[in-house]
Design an enzyme around this catalytic site. Structure first.
Site, mmCIF file in Angstrom:
data_model
loop_
_atom_site.group_PDB
_atom_site.id
_atom_site.type_symbol
_atom_site.label_atom_id
_atom_site.label_comp_id
_atom_site.label_asym_id
_atom_site.label_seq_id
_atom_site.Cartn_x
_atom_site.Cartn_y
_atom_site.Cartn_z
ATOM 1 N N ASP A 67 20.890 -12.815 10.325
ATOM 2 C CA ASP A 67 19.754 -11.898 10.300
ATOM 3 C C ASP A 67 19.401 -11.373 11.683
ATOM 4 O O ASP A 67 19.916 -11.855 12.696
ATOM 5 C CB ASP A 67 18.535 -12.575 9.665
ATOM 6 C CG ASP A 67 18.352 -14.023 10.140
ATOM 7 O OD1 ASP A 67 18.732 -14.317 11.296
ATOM 8 O OD2 ASP A 67 17.845 -14.858 9.376
ATOM 9 N N ASN A 136 8.897 -22.765 3.908
ATOM 10 C CA ASN A 136 8.685 -22.322 2.528
ATOM 11 C C ASN A 136 9.989 -22.249 1.741
ATOM 12 O O ASN A 136 10.046 -21.674 0.655
ATOM 13 C CB ASN A 136 7.972 -20.964 2.501
ATOM 14 C CG ASN A 136 8.781 -19.867 3.204
ATOM 15 O OD1 ASN A 136 9.902 -20.095 3.651
ATOM 16 N ND2 ASN A 136 8.207 -18.680 3.297
ATOM 17 N N HIS A 138 12.847 -20.798 2.782
ATOM 18 C CA HIS A 138 13.693 -19.623 2.978
ATOM 19 C C HIS A 138 14.977 -19.983 3.721
ATOM 20 O O HIS A 138 15.023 -20.934 4.509
ATOM 21 C CB HIS A 138 12.927 -18.493 3.688
ATOM 22 C CG HIS A 138 12.679 -18.701 5.148
ATOM 23 N ND1 HIS A 138 11.424 -18.909 5.676
ATOM 24 C CD2 HIS A 138 13.522 -18.704 6.219
ATOM 25 C CE1 HIS A 138 11.502 -19.022 6.991
ATOM 26 N NE2 HIS A 138 12.774 -18.904 7.344
ATOM 27 N N GLU A 143 12.961 -14.746 1.707
ATOM 28 C CA GLU A 143 11.690 -15.391 1.442
ATOM 29 C C GLU A 143 11.540 -15.706 -0.057
ATOM 30 O O GLU A 143 12.263 -15.156 -0.887
ATOM 31 C CB GLU A 143 10.543 -14.471 1.883
ATOM 32 C CG GLU A 143 10.564 -14.089 3.350
ATOM 33 C CD GLU A 143 10.012 -15.181 4.261
ATOM 34 O OE1 GLU A 143 9.826 -16.321 3.792
ATOM 35 O OE2 GLU A 143 9.765 -14.892 5.444
#
Length: 244
Positions: A67, A136, A138, A143
């Protein structure tokens, strides 16, 4: 999923470096998928040390990062391209022409993402994909959502991810709100996956990844379905998981 429990961050980093170096030694032309963030830094440091000693040669390796922040050039000190140069590429004997990061400077999201999908596909996808996991759940910047993503795409970062990444910026307001990321499907095309986790703040995400339901609400849970996935995590990150 194979889970390797380690004593601490240093032990996790060394064991992860062992896995990556073995891949490169056995296949000098390996295609590696790489990750950024604080979790893999110790692994990169160990690999650089072994490279300097002549124990691990990256001269024929090609890399594809997961990313990049949208809106940052490669030269921006907060970009992931800069991060990889500073923490790994400039410390080993890799050909920089063989290193690839999504083009965050391209404002055309569709163009930037389709181009990155093309070069990853033409490389044959990673032999080994290195991942970290967010608080979380990811992976990359995928996400929690109501579906698993496919190819490289532009994402709006959640507030929890922005806050977690703000430690690398002067303040949270400086963190970009969007990023280009490989999709979950692209990640799953890797022939093997190595995911790292360290610290108590990752404990719930690691439990959900390994033992929870497979759901896009925890993107990392899809790794339960991969045929060759290894989790290397320290005691704190595995605090909620049963002993093997």
């Amino acid at each position: 999923m194979r889970i390797i429990r380690t004593k601490d961050y240093r032990d996790m980093s060394r064991k992860a470096a062992n896995v990556i170096s073995a891949q490169v030694i056995l296949k000098p032309t390996s295609v590696l998928g790489l990750a950024t963030g604080t979790t893999p830094i110790g692994t990169y440091e160990q690999l650089a040390e072994w490279n300097h000693k002549g124990d691990c040669d990256f001269s024929q390796v090609s890399t594809y990062n997961l990313d990049e922040y949208r809106g940052l050039t490669h030269e921006d000190p907060q970009s992931y391209h800069y991060f990889m140069r500073q923490n790994f590429f400039d410390k080993i004997n890799i050909d920089l022409a063989n290193t690839h990061v999504p083009d965050g400077a391209n404002p055309n999201a569709d163009e930037a993402c389709s181009e990155y999908d093309r070069i990853v596909r033409e490389a044959g996808y990673p032999d080994l994909q290195l991942l970290g996991i967010g608080r979380n759940g990811h992976i990359g910047f995928n996400e929690p959502d109501d579906h698993f993503s496919k190819g490289t795409h532009c994402v709006d970062l959640t507030e929890s991810t922005i806050q977690a990444n703000s430690r690398l910026f002067d303040n949270a307001d400086d963190v970009p709100r969007q990023a280009y990321t490989m999709g979950v499907q692209t990640i799953m095309y890797a022939r093997s996956i190595l995911i790292l986790a360290s610290g108590p703040e990752k404990a719930q995400a690691v439990y959900d990844m390994c033992f929870g339901p497979v759901t896009p609400q925890c993107p990392a849970s899809i790794l339960q379905l991969h045929t060759s996935c290894t989790v290397i995590a320290d005691e704190a990150a595995l605090a909620l998981c049963p002993e093997a």
